[in-house]
Enzyme design. Structure first.
Site, PDB file in Angstrom:
ATOM      1  N   TYR A   1      -1.594  -1.581  11.096  1.00 45.13           N
ATOM      2  CA  TYR A   1      -1.931  -2.029   9.730  1.00 45.13           C
ATOM      3  C   TYR A   1      -0.815  -1.637   8.764  1.00 45.13           C
ATOM      4  CZ  TYR A   1      -3.654  -1.184   5.028  1.00 45.13           C
ATOM      5  OH  TYR A   1      -3.753  -1.117   3.660  1.00 45.13           O
TER       6      TYR A   1
ATOM      7  N   LYS B   1       2.178  -3.860   6.476  1.00 43.10           N
ATOM      8  CA  LYS B   1       2.503  -3.754   5.047  1.00 43.10           C
ATOM      9  C   LYS B   1       4.014  -3.626   4.874  1.00 43.10           C
ATOM     10  CE  LYS B   1      -1.596  -4.045   3.252  1.00 43.10           C
ATOM     11  NZ  LYS B   1      -1.983  -5.327   2.640  1.00 43.10           N
TER      12      LYS B   1
ATOM     13  N   SER C   1       0.832  -1.204   0.000  1.00 41.21           N
ATOM     14  CA  SER C   1       0.000   0.000   0.000  1.00 41.21           C
ATOM     15  C   SER C   1       0.864   1.251   0.000  1.00 41.21           C
ATOM     16  CB  SER C   1      -0.866  -0.010   1.258  1.00 41.21           C
ATOM     17  OG  SER C   1      -1.407   1.256   1.511  1.00 41.21           O
TER      18      SER C   1
HETATM   19  C1  UD1 Z   1      -6.696   4.241   3.694  1.00 43.64           C
HETATM   20  C2  UD1 Z   1      -5.420   3.671   4.232  1.00 43.64           C
HETATM   21  C3  UD1 Z   1      -4.693   2.995   3.103  1.00 43.64           C
HETATM   22  C4  UD1 Z   1      -5.571   1.952   2.458  1.00 43.64           C
HETATM   23  C5  UD1 Z   1      -6.847   2.615   1.968  1.00 43.64           C
HETATM   24  C6  UD1 Z   1      -7.781   1.564   1.424  1.00 43.64           C
HETATM   25  C7  UD1 Z   1      -3.731   4.742   5.698  1.00 43.64           C
HETATM   26  C8  UD1 Z   1      -3.201   6.014   6.220  1.00 43.64           C
HETATM   27  N1  UD1 Z   1      -4.698   4.788   4.791  1.00 43.64           N
HETATM   28  O1  UD1 Z   1      -6.336   5.301   2.807  1.00 43.64           O
HETATM   29  O2  UD1 Z   1      -3.529   2.375   3.557  1.00 43.64           O
HETATM   30  O3  UD1 Z   1      -4.917   1.354   1.377  1.00 43.64           O
HETATM   31  O4  UD1 Z   1      -7.472   3.269   3.055  1.00 43.64           O
HETATM   32  O5  UD1 Z   1      -8.665   2.141   0.540  1.00 43.64           O
HETATM   33  O6  UD1 Z   1      -3.290   3.716   6.084  1.00 43.64           O
HETATM   34  N2  UD1 Z   1     -12.618  10.921   3.977  1.00 43.64           N
HETATM   35  C9  UD1 Z   1     -13.623  11.823   4.335  1.00 43.64           C
HETATM   36  N3  UD1 Z   1     -14.769  11.320   4.864  1.00 43.64           N
HETATM   37  C10 UD1 Z   1     -14.988   9.989   5.064  1.00 43.64           C
HETATM   38  C11 UD1 Z   1     -13.954   9.076   4.693  1.00 43.64           C
HETATM   39  C12 UD1 Z   1     -12.791   9.581   4.167  1.00 43.64           C
HETATM   40  O7  UD1 Z   1     -13.477  13.029   4.172  1.00 43.64           O
HETATM   41  O8  UD1 Z   1     -16.049   9.611   5.575  1.00 43.64           O
HETATM   42  C13 UD1 Z   1     -11.384  11.444   3.374  1.00 43.64           C
HETATM   43  C14 UD1 Z   1     -10.134  11.139   4.182  1.00 43.64           C
HETATM   44  O9  UD1 Z   1      -9.912  12.160   5.121  1.00 43.64           O
HETATM   45  C15 UD1 Z   1      -9.087  11.092   3.075  1.00 43.64           C
HETATM   46  C16 UD1 Z   1      -9.842  10.593   1.847  1.00 43.64           C
HETATM   47  O10 UD1 Z   1     -11.218  10.802   2.142  1.00 43.64           O
HETATM   48  O11 UD1 Z   1      -8.631  12.390   2.812  1.00 43.64           O
HETATM   49  C17 UD1 Z   1      -9.609   9.130   1.562  1.00 43.64           C
HETATM   50  O12 UD1 Z   1      -9.862   8.388   2.740  1.00 43.64           O
HETATM   51  P1  UD1 Z   1      -9.940   6.789   2.736  1.00 43.64           P
HETATM   52  O13 UD1 Z   1     -10.863   6.323   1.651  1.00 43.64           O
HETATM   53  O14 UD1 Z   1     -10.233   6.343   4.119  1.00 43.64           O
HETATM   54  O15 UD1 Z   1      -8.492   6.320   2.280  1.00 43.64           O
HETATM   55  P2  UD1 Z   1      -7.050   6.712   2.901  1.00 43.64           P
HETATM   56  O16 UD1 Z   1      -7.168   7.123   4.308  1.00 43.64           O
HETATM   57  O17 UD1 Z   1      -6.374   7.612   1.935  1.00 43.64           O
END
Ligand code: UD1
Length: 356
Positions: A152, A156, A127
């Site tokens: 997690y 990785k 990842s």
């Molecule tokens: C996370 C994991 C990544 C993993 C991926 C799987 C970390 C730091 N991140 O990535 O390893 O591979 O998930 O898809 O380990 N957001 C919102 N509202 C929400 C949910 C998310 O605003 O309800 C925003 C988050 O702040 C972020 C973006 O959307 O900026 C993406 O979030 P998310 O889909 O959870 O993925 P990551 O955190 O980037």
């Protein structure tokens, strides 16, 4: 004879898409899963998409070394793609022992079986989380890994290292390098570092099935749009980015799945330049949370209820890939637009709701 690929965790979101693409490319596939985080929905979807009702499926836990050995005795495995792992960042902070135990033990069992049974290549699903908060963007495979911010993420990094060290010892089997090592054939390895996989198969027969409240952005968006969730919280709008929301590299799940086929082919056709190789799997295109939300609304003609909320602990400001290495060495390139991907994600949510 077609080469056979074992897909551990093959009934899940990424594994099911990879199974479809491997079969389309002519590989024999064995799917194995303990079903701890999914049901048979996606595996049934895979059968429908491929038109094959007899895909070998083994319900098993990769932490069970005997079961892994039995599997490798039953089938001659040419390559294994290892997905069987826990993947929730927050849960890993609360239950680190569970995460280390499951994610490391299952991978060690796979490597041990690969070396005992011989001649099996290993593809590990890593990842972009290994890059942490990068100093320079976009990140290349040479960008430094940062200390993991969650168990997690640490698993990785540790699994990447386990693969690197194992390959170093066992790839040159028979040479003085590993004289005395118990190994029945060389192991080579590839780690694919995924950015943010999203979307669903265009058939809407397979996709993401989050349990409970989704942590990831796109399932939360689609569940809000369908009325399962009241309101999407956008975590932080005061980041130092063009619109104040975080930027990510969202990669279509079918594009991502195809990258595995190219990587497997590279391993099985003897095209690897190093015994252990790493590739970023991303688009190279940064998209902010707000841009993604707007694109979702526009392409699907739906209004999304959202509000700005405080930053989420552990989120990085921005990360996207430099996918040049994968483009050049694997011959793979992300092809689908964010709009196509978001349309597929919405079609899948509607399929789940029985509305289409
Ligand atoms: C996370 C994991 C990544 C993993 C991926 C799987 C970390 C730091 N991140 O990535 O390893 O591979 O998930 O898809 O380990 N957001 C919102 N509202 C929400 C949910 C998310 O605003 O309800 C925003 C988050 O702040 C972020 C973006 O959307 O900026 C993406 O979030 P998310 O889909 O959870 O993925 P990551 O955190 O980037």
């Amino acid at each position: 004879m077609a080469k056979r690929v074992l897909v551990s965790g093959g009934a899940g979101f990424i594994g099911s898409h990879v199974t479809v693409e491997l079969m389309a490319a002519g590989y024999e596939v064995v799917v194995a899963d303990n079903m701890s985080n999914c049901d048979l929905t996606c595996f049934e979807g895979v059968k429908k998409i491929t038109g094959k009702d007899d895909i070998p499926f083994v319900k098993m836990d990769f932490c069970d070394a005997d079961a892994v050995n039995r599997l490798f005795s039953q089938y001659k495995i040419d390559a294994v793609i290892h997905f069987a792992a826990y993947k929730a960042v927050g849960e890993s902070v609360a239950e680190p022992v569970m995460y280390y135990k499951n994610n490391l033990e299952s991978f060690l069992n796979v490597i041990e079986a690969a070396k005992t049974h011989g001649g099996c290549n290993v593809l590990f699903s890593s990842s972009a989380t290994v890059y942490g908060e990068p100093d320079e963007l976009p990140v290349t495979e040479k960008s430094p890994r940062q200390p993991a911010t969650s168990p997690y993420g640490n698993t990785k990094q540790m699994c990447e290292d386990i693969l690197r060290d194992s390959v170093k010892a066992y790839a040159k089997y028979g040479n003085e390098v590993n004289a005395g090592a118990e190994c029945n054939g060389p192991i080579k390895g590839i780690a694919l570092r995924y950015f943010n996989p999203i979307g669903a198969h265009p058939s809407a027969l397979i996709g993401e099935l989050p349990r409970g409240v989704p942590n990831n952005l796109v399932p939360f968006i689609t569940q809000t749009a369908i009325g399962k969730r009241e309101c999407l919280s956008i975590f932080g709008n005061d980041y130092p980015t063009p619109d104040g929301t975080c930027q990510r590299d969202y990669i279509d799940i079918v594009d991502l799945a195809k990258a595995h086929v190219y990587a497997v082919r590279r391993m099985l056709d003897g095209k690897m330049e190093e015994d252990y190789e790493i590739f970023n799997v991303g688009t190279g295109r940064p998209v902010s949370v707000l841009e993604l939300v707007n694109a979702f609304e526009k392409v699907n003609g739906v209004k999304l209820n959202y509000k700005f909320a405080p930053r989420r602990a552990g989120d990085v400001t921005a990360i996207w890939a430099d996918p040049t290495l994968a483009n050049e060495k694997l011959g793979w390139k992300a092809e689908r637009s964010v709009e196509e991907t978001l349309a597929a994600a919405w079609a899948w949510e509607k399929h789940l709701a029985g509305k289409e």
